[in-house]
Design a protein around this motif. Sequence first.
Motif, PDB file in Angstrom:
ATOM      1  N   VAL A   5       4.398  -5.686   5.667  1.00 63.67           N
ATOM      2  CA  VAL A   5       3.641  -4.489   5.381  1.00 63.67           C
ATOM      3  C   VAL A   5       1.974  -4.797   5.408  1.00 63.67           C
ATOM      4  CG1 VAL A   5       3.455  -2.742   3.547  1.00 63.67           C
ATOM      5  CG2 VAL A   5       5.547  -3.766   4.054  1.00 63.67           C
ATOM      6  N   PRO A   6       1.423  -3.747   6.064  1.00 58.60           N
ATOM      7  CA  PRO A   6      -0.078  -3.946   6.287  1.00 58.60           C
ATOM      8  C   PRO A   6      -0.676  -4.049   4.923  1.00 58.60           C
ATOM      9  CG  PRO A   6       0.662  -2.717   8.034  1.00 58.60           C
ATOM     10  CD  PRO A   6       1.895  -2.826   7.109  1.00 58.60           C
ATOM     11  N   VAL A   7      -1.728  -4.603   4.779  1.00 56.08           N
ATOM     12  CA  VAL A   7      -2.545  -4.744   3.449  1.00 56.08           C
ATOM     13  C   VAL A   7      -2.961  -3.268   3.017  1.00 56.08           C
ATOM     14  CG1 VAL A   7      -4.495  -5.686   2.083  1.00 56.08           C
ATOM     15  CG2 VAL A   7      -3.251  -6.934   4.069  1.00 56.08           C
ATOM     16  N   THR A   8      -3.343  -2.341   3.993  1.00 52.12           N
ATOM     17  CA  THR A   8      -3.883  -1.072   3.616  1.00 52.12           C
ATOM     18  C   THR A   8      -2.648  -0.383   3.173  1.00 52.12           C
ATOM     19  OG1 THR A   8      -3.223  -0.611   5.903  1.00 52.12           O
ATOM     20  CG2 THR A   8      -5.633  -0.841   5.254  1.00 52.12           C
ATOM     21  N   VAL A   9      -1.475  -0.564   3.444  1.00 50.37           N
ATOM     22  CA  VAL A   9      -0.221   0.123   2.759  1.00 50.37           C
ATOM     23  C   VAL A   9       0.238  -0.206   1.658  1.00 50.37           C
ATOM     24  CG1 VAL A   9       2.126   0.841   3.351  1.00 50.37           C
ATOM     25  CG2 VAL A   9       0.529   0.494   5.448  1.00 50.37           C
ATOM     26  N   GLU A  10       0.139  -1.818   1.352  1.00 41.65           N
ATOM     27  CA  GLU A  10       0.160  -2.203   0.110  1.00 41.65           C
ATOM     28  C   GLU A  10      -0.900  -1.642  -0.976  1.00 41.65           C
ATOM     29  OE1 GLU A  10       2.460  -4.505  -1.127  1.00 41.65           O
ATOM     30  OE2 GLU A  10       3.120  -5.528   0.732  1.00 41.65           O
ATOM     31  N   ARG A  11      -2.196  -1.584  -0.552  1.00 39.95           N
ATOM     32  CA  ARG A  11      -3.072  -1.066  -1.325  1.00 39.95           C
ATOM     33  C   ARG A  11      -2.943   0.363  -1.717  1.00 39.95           C
ATOM     34  NH1 ARG A  11      -7.998  -3.106   1.631  1.00 39.95           N
ATOM     35  NH2 ARG A  11      -7.465  -5.204   1.148  1.00 39.95           N
ATOM     36  N   LEU A  12      -2.425   1.215  -0.822  1.00 42.11           N
ATOM     37  CA  LEU A  12      -2.113   2.390  -0.913  1.00 42.11           C
ATOM     38  C   LEU A  12      -1.109   2.989  -2.047  1.00 42.11           C
ATOM     39  CD1 LEU A  12      -2.503   5.685  -0.557  1.00 42.11           C
ATOM     40  CD2 LEU A  12      -1.014   5.361   1.540  1.00 42.11           C
ATOM     41  N   GLY A  13       0.186   1.717  -1.801  1.00 43.36           N
ATOM     42  CA  GLY A  13       1.222   1.927  -2.670  1.00 43.36           C
ATOM     43  C   GLY A  13       0.755   1.413  -4.109  1.00 43.36           C
ATOM     44  N   ALA A  14      -0.163   0.392  -4.339  1.00 49.14           N
ATOM     45  CA  ALA A  14      -0.714   0.128  -5.422  1.00 49.14           C
ATOM     46  C   ALA A  14      -1.590   1.089  -6.073  1.00 49.14           C
ATOM     47  CB  ALA A  14      -1.592  -1.185  -5.373  1.00 49.14           C
ATOM     48  N   ALA A  15      -1.953   1.922  -5.507  1.00 47.69           N
ATOM     49  CA  ALA A  15      -3.231   3.194  -5.968  1.00 47.69           C
ATOM     50  C   ALA A  15      -2.041   4.085  -6.428  1.00 47.69           C
ATOM     51  CB  ALA A  15      -3.771   3.376  -5.004  1.00 47.69           C
ATOM     52  N   PHE A  16      -1.011   4.426  -5.766  1.00 45.97           N
ATOM     53  CA  PHE A  16      -0.056   5.490  -6.108  1.00 45.97           C
ATOM     54  C   PHE A  16       0.670   5.099  -7.713  1.00 45.97           C
ATOM     55  CE2 PHE A  16       0.338   7.743  -1.847  1.00 45.97           C
ATOM     56  CZ  PHE A  16      -0.003   8.630  -2.341  1.00 45.97           C
ATOM     57  N   GLY A  17       0.783   4.030  -7.564  1.00 47.45           N
ATOM     58  CA  GLY A  17       1.459   3.403  -8.719  1.00 47.45           C
ATOM     59  C   GLY A  17       0.551   3.234 -10.041  1.00 47.45           C
ATOM     60  N   LYS A  18      -0.705   3.525  -9.786  1.00 47.25           N
ATOM     61  CA  LYS A  18      -1.282   3.650 -11.255  1.00 47.25           C
ATOM     62  C   LYS A  18      -1.575   5.009 -11.656  1.00 47.25           C
ATOM     63  CE  LYS A  18      -4.004  -0.374 -10.907  1.00 47.25           C
ATOM     64  NZ  LYS A  18      -5.066  -0.717  -9.792  1.00 47.25           N
ATOM     65  N   LEU A  19      -0.692   5.783 -10.911  1.00 45.60           N
ATOM     66  CA  LEU A  19      -0.523   7.438 -11.578  1.00 45.60           C
ATOM     67  C   LEU A  19       0.503   7.568 -12.580  1.00 45.60           C
ATOM     68  CD1 LEU A  19      -0.907   9.384  -7.901  1.00 45.60           C
ATOM     69  CD2 LEU A  19      -2.866   9.108  -9.911  1.00 45.60           C
ATOM     70  N   PRO A  20       0.421   8.126 -13.713  1.00 46.76           N
ATOM     71  CA  PRO A  20       1.407   8.355 -14.549  1.00 46.76           C
ATOM     72  C   PRO A  20       3.037   8.780 -14.129  1.00 46.76           C
ATOM     73  CG  PRO A  20      -0.194  10.004 -14.844  1.00 46.76           C
ATOM     74  CD  PRO A  20      -0.755   9.115 -13.665  1.00 46.76           C
ATOM     75  N   GLY A  21       3.826   8.148 -14.463  1.00 47.33           N
ATOM     76  CA  GLY A  21       5.143   8.493 -14.226  1.00 47.33           C
ATOM     77  C   GLY A  21       5.696   7.874 -12.937  1.00 47.33           C
ATOM     78  N   ILE A  22       4.587   7.117 -12.076  1.00 46.07           N
ATOM     79  CA  ILE A  22       5.094   6.768 -10.641  1.00 46.07           C
ATOM     80  C   ILE A  22       5.280   5.310 -10.824  1.00 46.07           C
ATOM     81  CG2 ILE A  22       4.113   6.671  -8.221  1.00 46.07           C
ATOM     82  CD1 ILE A  22       3.341   9.354  -8.437  1.00 46.07           C
ATOM     83  N   GLY A  23       6.555   4.853 -10.599  1.00 47.83           N
ATOM     84  CA  GLY A  23       6.922   3.542 -10.739  1.00 47.83           C
ATOM     85  C   GLY A  23       6.608   2.794  -9.246  1.00 47.83           C
ATOM     86  N   PRO A  24       6.684   1.758  -9.096  1.00 49.20           N
ATOM     87  CA  PRO A  24       6.525   0.862  -7.763  1.00 49.20           C
ATOM     88  C   PRO A  24       7.533   1.258  -6.582  1.00 49.20           C
ATOM     89  CG  PRO A  24       7.566  -0.787  -9.658  1.00 49.20           C
ATOM     90  CD  PRO A  24       7.342   0.657 -10.400  1.00 49.20           C
ATOM     91  N   LYS A  25       8.679   1.559  -6.764  1.00 48.37           N
ATOM     92  CA  LYS A  25       9.530   2.072  -6.007  1.00 48.37           C
ATOM     93  C   LYS A  25       9.082   3.518  -5.454  1.00 48.37           C
ATOM     94  CE  LYS A  25      13.449  -0.450  -5.416  1.00 48.37           C
ATOM     95  NZ  LYS A  25      14.146  -0.873  -4.038  1.00 48.37           N
ATOM     96  N   THR A  26       8.745   4.299  -6.260  1.00 47.99           N
ATOM     97  CA  THR A  26       8.311   5.613  -5.699  1.00 47.99           C
ATOM     98  C   THR A  26       6.955   5.372  -5.154  1.00 47.99           C
ATOM     99  OG1 THR A  26       9.523   6.688  -7.620  1.00 47.99           O
ATOM    100  CG2 THR A  26       7.865   8.068  -6.808  1.00 47.99           C
ATOM    101  N   ALA A  27       5.971   4.620  -5.578  1.00 51.49           N
ATOM    102  CA  ALA A  27       4.668   4.489  -5.200  1.00 51.49           C
ATOM    103  C   ALA A  27       5.084   3.882  -3.674  1.00 51.49           C
ATOM    104  CB  ALA A  27       3.899   3.249  -5.810  1.00 51.49           C
ATOM    105  N   GLN A  28       5.871   3.059  -3.305  1.00 51.31           N
ATOM    106  CA  GLN A  28       5.901   2.539  -2.116  1.00 51.31           C
ATOM    107  C   GLN A  28       6.542   3.684  -1.119  1.00 51.31           C
ATOM    108  OE1 GLN A  28       8.958  -0.478  -1.040  1.00 51.31           O
ATOM    109  NE2 GLN A  28       7.615  -1.803   0.207  1.00 51.31           N
ATOM    110  N   ARG A  29       7.337   4.523  -1.729  1.00 52.81           N
ATOM    111  CA  ARG A  29       7.882   5.467  -0.745  1.00 52.81           C
ATOM    112  C   ARG A  29       6.933   6.662  -0.347  1.00 52.81           C
ATOM    113  NH1 ARG A  29      12.092   6.684  -3.809  1.00 52.81           N
ATOM    114  NH2 ARG A  29      11.272   8.423  -5.007  1.00 52.81           N
ATOM    115  N   LEU A  30       5.935   6.941  -1.579  1.00 53.07           N
ATOM    116  CA  LEU A  30       4.932   7.669  -1.220  1.00 53.07           C
ATOM    117  C   LEU A  30       3.708   7.099  -0.190  1.00 53.07           C
ATOM    118  CD1 LEU A  30       3.924   9.117  -4.861  1.00 53.07           C
ATOM    119  CD2 LEU A  30       5.355  10.252  -3.210  1.00 53.07           C
TER     120      LEU A  30
END
Lengths: 200, 200
Positions: A5-30
């Motif tokens: 997974v490119p670093v940029t995609v990992e980073r986007l997933g991590a940023a989504f995961g900081k939002l309330p109610g969004i777990g790591p799986k959902t963050a990666q899906r987003l």
Amino acid sequence: MASLVPVTVERLGAAFGKLPGIGPKTAQRLAFHCLRAPAEQVTALANALLAVQEVVTVCPTCFFIAEGGVCPVCSDARRDPSIVCVVEDAMDVLAIERSGEFRGMYHVLGGSLSPLEGRGPESLHLAELEARIQDGNVAELVVATDPDVEGEATAHYVARRFGQRGVTVSRLAHGLPAGGALQYADEVTVARAFSGRHPV
Amino acid sequence: MASLVPVTVERLGAAFGKLPGIGPKTAQRLAFHCLRAPAEQVTALANALLAVQEVVTVCPTCFFIAEGGVCPVCSDARRDPSIVCVVEDAMDVLAIERSGEFRGMYHVLGGSLSPLEGRGPESLHLAELEARIQDGNVAELVVATDPDVEGEATAHYVARRFGQRGVTVSRLAHGLPAGGALQYADEVTVARAFSGRHPV
């Protein structure tokens, strides 16, 4: 595996995961969704995030959201400044406005008291509420904090702190929610509906 | 009422609402969260969204995600190019890689067949799969589409279209998921576990 997974995609997933109610799986899906989504949709979200930070401020009087100065509620001369509804969060203001039942002003505390989580009175906009009351023309505070433990504690604190200053402090009624079924109501709600019963 | 919320906040809510699995209420909550969240968190999300669009591309061979050229799987000389695993989505590749069970190549279809929703063979990367097979050194296709109606339909289509070209087409086994309890398995899963039973 991670290197697939490119670093940029990992980073986007991590940023989504900081939002309330969004777990790591959902963050990666987003994050993966954004790879496939139309470019203008993704750009629109990015731009909206940046715009909100540039444009949106907090009302210096009531702490509701505003654009630069005083919020639309505080600047509305048709509203009654003698009655102030105390809420935890800006979204609570919208819920109350939807009801069409209230024409006073608001005060957004910015949360609730929670000794367990270390949120004391100084973490809320209570000093500013005190200043509004000292300024004079507040006759009633309607405490509309959430009907949970923290919200009740906050309501009691507000009543104790401001109740002896010539200000009436009231609390929103508790009881059965409209449209619900009695048999599905929890025991605390039913108990409160009983103790708050009124003649018809 | 709507005028109480600045246009920028409305726009942010609408942009969140376009993400999969995020309804209007959650979208508004996320937008309001971004008003209170640390600025660097919100900026990080915005920048990650923009970066992903600039940097991330799709592998021209297998349609997995890549950065500019061929993806890390296709460019890995230690992997076996004679066996290609056909999946619906890029995230399926990650799930299979996590298992550590497969050392071949992938082909991401970009979805599944669904006549009801108007998604026919031309909407998937099937012509490109055909080209890979015509190029010669593919001996086996492992179809790993989802175990749902669309995934099964897609698997059958792939088997029919490519099964008579000297290519073995296999399908991932169906059965009881590891760590699950038999009594909680649905009837289709149990039926498939029976029909796929094997001597021990």
